[in-house]
Design a protein around this motif. Structure first.
Motif, PDB file in Angstrom:
ATOM      1  N   TYR A  99      11.226   5.555   9.284  1.00 35.96           N
ATOM      2  CA  TYR A  99      10.276   4.541   9.483  1.00 35.96           C
ATOM      3  C   TYR A  99      10.252   4.207   8.004  1.00 35.96           C
ATOM      4  O   TYR A  99      10.001   4.989   7.256  1.00 35.96           O
ATOM      5  N   ILE A 100      10.254   2.693   7.815  1.00 34.50           N
ATOM      6  CA  ILE A 100      10.174   2.516   6.154  1.00 34.50           C
ATOM      7  C   ILE A 100       8.980   1.306   6.213  1.00 34.50           C
ATOM      8  O   ILE A 100       9.087   0.377   7.149  1.00 34.50           O
ATOM      9  N   ALA A 101       8.492   1.283   4.992  1.00 33.98           N
ATOM     10  CA  ALA A 101       7.525   0.165   4.882  1.00 33.98           C
ATOM     11  C   ALA A 101       7.316  -0.512   3.240  1.00 33.98           C
ATOM     12  O   ALA A 101       7.489   0.280   2.487  1.00 33.98           O
ATOM     13  N   LEU A 102       7.710  -1.784   3.439  1.00 29.70           N
ATOM     14  CA  LEU A 102       7.518  -2.150   2.152  1.00 29.70           C
ATOM     15  C   LEU A 102       6.225  -2.422   1.292  1.00 29.70           C
ATOM     16  O   LEU A 102       5.190  -2.890   2.247  1.00 29.70           O
ATOM     17  N   SER A 103       6.259  -2.320   0.133  1.00 28.24           N
ATOM     18  CA  SER A 103       5.031  -2.496  -0.342  1.00 28.24           C
ATOM     19  C   SER A 103       4.455  -4.143  -0.717  1.00 28.24           C
ATOM     20  O   SER A 103       3.612  -4.406  -1.381  1.00 28.24           O
ATOM     21  N   THR A 104       5.401  -5.065  -0.257  1.00 28.66           N
ATOM     22  CA  THR A 104       5.298  -6.316  -0.436  1.00 28.66           C
ATOM     23  C   THR A 104       5.682  -7.167   0.640  1.00 28.66           C
ATOM     24  O   THR A 104       6.448  -6.698   1.686  1.00 28.66           O
ATOM     25  N   ARG A 105       5.201  -8.142   0.805  1.00 30.51           N
ATOM     26  CA  ARG A 105       5.674  -9.232   1.906  1.00 30.51           C
ATOM     27  C   ARG A 105       7.119  -9.453   1.617  1.00 30.51           C
ATOM     28  O   ARG A 105       7.734  -9.572   0.757  1.00 30.51           O
ATOM     29  N   GLN A 106       7.702  -9.618   2.907  1.00 35.85           N
ATOM     30  CA  GLN A 106       9.079 -10.060   3.225  1.00 35.85           C
ATOM     31  C   GLN A 106       9.436 -11.332   2.214  1.00 35.85           C
ATOM     32  O   GLN A 106       8.704 -12.132   2.664  1.00 35.85           O
ATOM     33  N   GLY A 107      10.571 -11.400   1.534  1.00 32.39           N
ATOM     34  CA  GLY A 107      10.956 -12.536   1.088  1.00 32.39           C
ATOM     35  C   GLY A 107      11.354 -12.321  -0.272  1.00 32.39           C
ATOM     36  O   GLY A 107      11.415 -11.327  -0.733  1.00 32.39           O
ATOM     37  N   GLY A 108      12.221 -13.471  -0.851  1.00 32.19           N
ATOM     38  CA  GLY A 108      12.705 -13.163  -2.159  1.00 32.19           C
ATOM     39  C   GLY A 108      13.823 -11.894  -2.252  1.00 32.19           C
ATOM     40  O   GLY A 108      14.689 -11.838  -1.103  1.00 32.19           O
ATOM     41  N   ALA A 109      13.847 -11.196  -3.223  1.00 30.30           N
ATOM     42  CA  ALA A 109      14.602 -10.156  -3.329  1.00 30.30           C
ATOM     43  C   ALA A 109      14.327  -9.154  -2.326  1.00 30.30           C
ATOM     44  O   ALA A 109      15.331  -8.227  -2.064  1.00 30.30           O
ATOM     45  N   GLN A 110      13.318  -8.857  -1.603  1.00 27.37           N
ATOM     46  CA  GLN A 110      13.309  -8.066  -0.619  1.00 27.37           C
ATOM     47  C   GLN A 110      13.691  -8.397   0.876  1.00 27.37           C
ATOM     48  O   GLN A 110      13.281  -7.825   1.994  1.00 27.37           O
ATOM     49  N   GLN A 111      13.923  -9.927   0.933  1.00 33.02           N
ATOM     50  CA  GLN A 111      14.143 -10.212   2.200  1.00 33.02           C
ATOM     51  C   GLN A 111      15.226  -9.495   3.261  1.00 33.02           C
ATOM     52  O   GLN A 111      15.059  -9.315   4.194  1.00 33.02           O
ATOM     53  N   ASP A 112      16.195  -9.025   2.562  1.00 30.79           N
ATOM     54  CA  ASP A 112      17.265  -8.241   3.526  1.00 30.79           C
ATOM     55  C   ASP A 112      17.112  -6.537   3.133  1.00 30.79           C
ATOM     56  O   ASP A 112      17.936  -5.976   3.644  1.00 30.79           O
ATOM     57  N   LEU A 113      15.827  -6.264   2.596  1.00 33.95           N
ATOM     58  CA  LEU A 113      15.992  -4.635   2.144  1.00 33.95           C
ATOM     59  C   LEU A 113      16.081  -4.026   3.396  1.00 33.95           C
ATOM     60  O   LEU A 113      16.953  -2.871   3.385  1.00 33.95           O
ATOM     61  N   ARG A 114      15.287  -4.319   4.430  1.00 33.03           N
ATOM     62  CA  ARG A 114      15.476  -3.171   5.399  1.00 33.03           C
ATOM     63  C   ARG A 114      16.752  -3.200   6.301  1.00 33.03           C
ATOM     64  O   ARG A 114      17.295  -2.065   6.775  1.00 33.03           O
ATOM     65  N   ARG A 115      17.438  -4.333   6.447  1.00 33.92           N
ATOM     66  CA  ARG A 115      18.794  -4.316   6.960  1.00 33.92           C
ATOM     67  C   ARG A 115      19.620  -3.443   6.189  1.00 33.92           C
ATOM     68  O   ARG A 115      20.698  -2.779   6.677  1.00 33.92           O
TER      69      ARG A 115
END
Length: 261
Positions: A99-115
């Motif tokens: 289980y992973i959780a981002l500390s910021t809203r998805q988008g920008g540099a984090q857009q594809d982090l989970r995949r």
């Protein structure tokens, strides 16, 4: 407080990472966590079983989970919260989950982090025997391509209330490329496009592992489209007649609003 339930249907549960870890451990242990049982083994099997997909060979929907096929492994996943900042993933056959959780809203540099995290995790611990590649298009597909071309709309939108207006910007374009492939452009048009090849009759796949299955009506006309793959929730689309597309409806709405003013 270990968690809370917001007053929205079928979702919006919040909890701690520790709670999610216990939830994952229970699912990978037949419904038990330590000596405590939260689900019967039969219920776990039923939750993990595929209940629907647009085509038998494409990822589908379980109970509370969606399927993912990467590195020749079957994974179950669910994303969460507004903006989809979290990812819960199970590999039931390997009894592994995370289980992973981002500390910021998805988008920008984090857009594809989970995949990217999921792909890196699988490549590190469960690498594919060989790289997946698209086959050559069927020799006769260029002659059949136009029957798939047109506009489609996700069937998530209301059809009988003023909320129908929200669907005007959701038109999805399917275009024949002339080389035996199709391009599928998701709304807003051009925001995300897939070049797909027919791998079985009516079933298409993109280079990045998305699946698209077309369906027919009783007369043999193409009337629907199903999409799944990666860590995107499966979506079904209905084919639009020319007068059902968002462009004429938006023009009529603008004209009506101007007359009202």
């Amino acid at each position: 407080d270990s968690g809370a339930m917001l007053l929205y249907p079928s979702g919006s549960m919040t909890g701690t990472v520790a709670d999610m870890g216990r939830f994952i451990a229970a699912h990978l242990s037949g419904g038990k966590f330590g000596e405590a049982r939260i689900l019967s083994e039969e219920s776990v099997r039923e939750m993990h079983r595929k209940h629907f997909s647009g085509h038998p060979r494409m990822p589908g929907v379980a109970l509370g989970f969606f399927e993912n096929y990467m590195n020749n492994r079957r994974a179950l996943f669910h994303t969460g919260l507004s903006g989809h900042q979290t990812l819960l993933c199970l590999l039931p056959e390997e009894r592994v989950g995370f289980y992973i959780a981002l500390s910021t809203r998805q988008g920008g540099a984090q857009q594809d982090l989970r995949r990217k995290f999921l792909q890196a995790f699988l490549d590190r611990y469960f690498p594919a025997a060989q790289a997946s590649s698209l086959p050559a298009p069927p020799e006769d597909f260029a002659e059949r391509a136009e029957r798939f071309s047109g506009l489609y709309r996700p069937n998530l939108f209301p059809r009988t209330t003023v909320e129908t207006l929200a669907g005007m910007g959701a038109d999805t374009s399917v275009t024949a490329n002339g080389d035996g492939t199709l391009t599928i452009s998701l709304p807003p048009l051009g925001a995300k496009s897939f070049r797909v090849v027919e791998v079985e009759p009516m079933l298409f796949r993109s280079e990045d592992g998305f699946y698209f299955a077309f369906g027919e009506d009783a007369g043999g006309g193409v009337n629907r489209l199903d999409m799944s793959g990666s860590i995107v929730d499966p979506v079904s689309f209905d084919r639009l007649r020319w007068y059902e597309s968002g462009t004429p409806h938006a023009a009529l709405a603008a004209t009506g609003f101007s007359l009202f003013l």
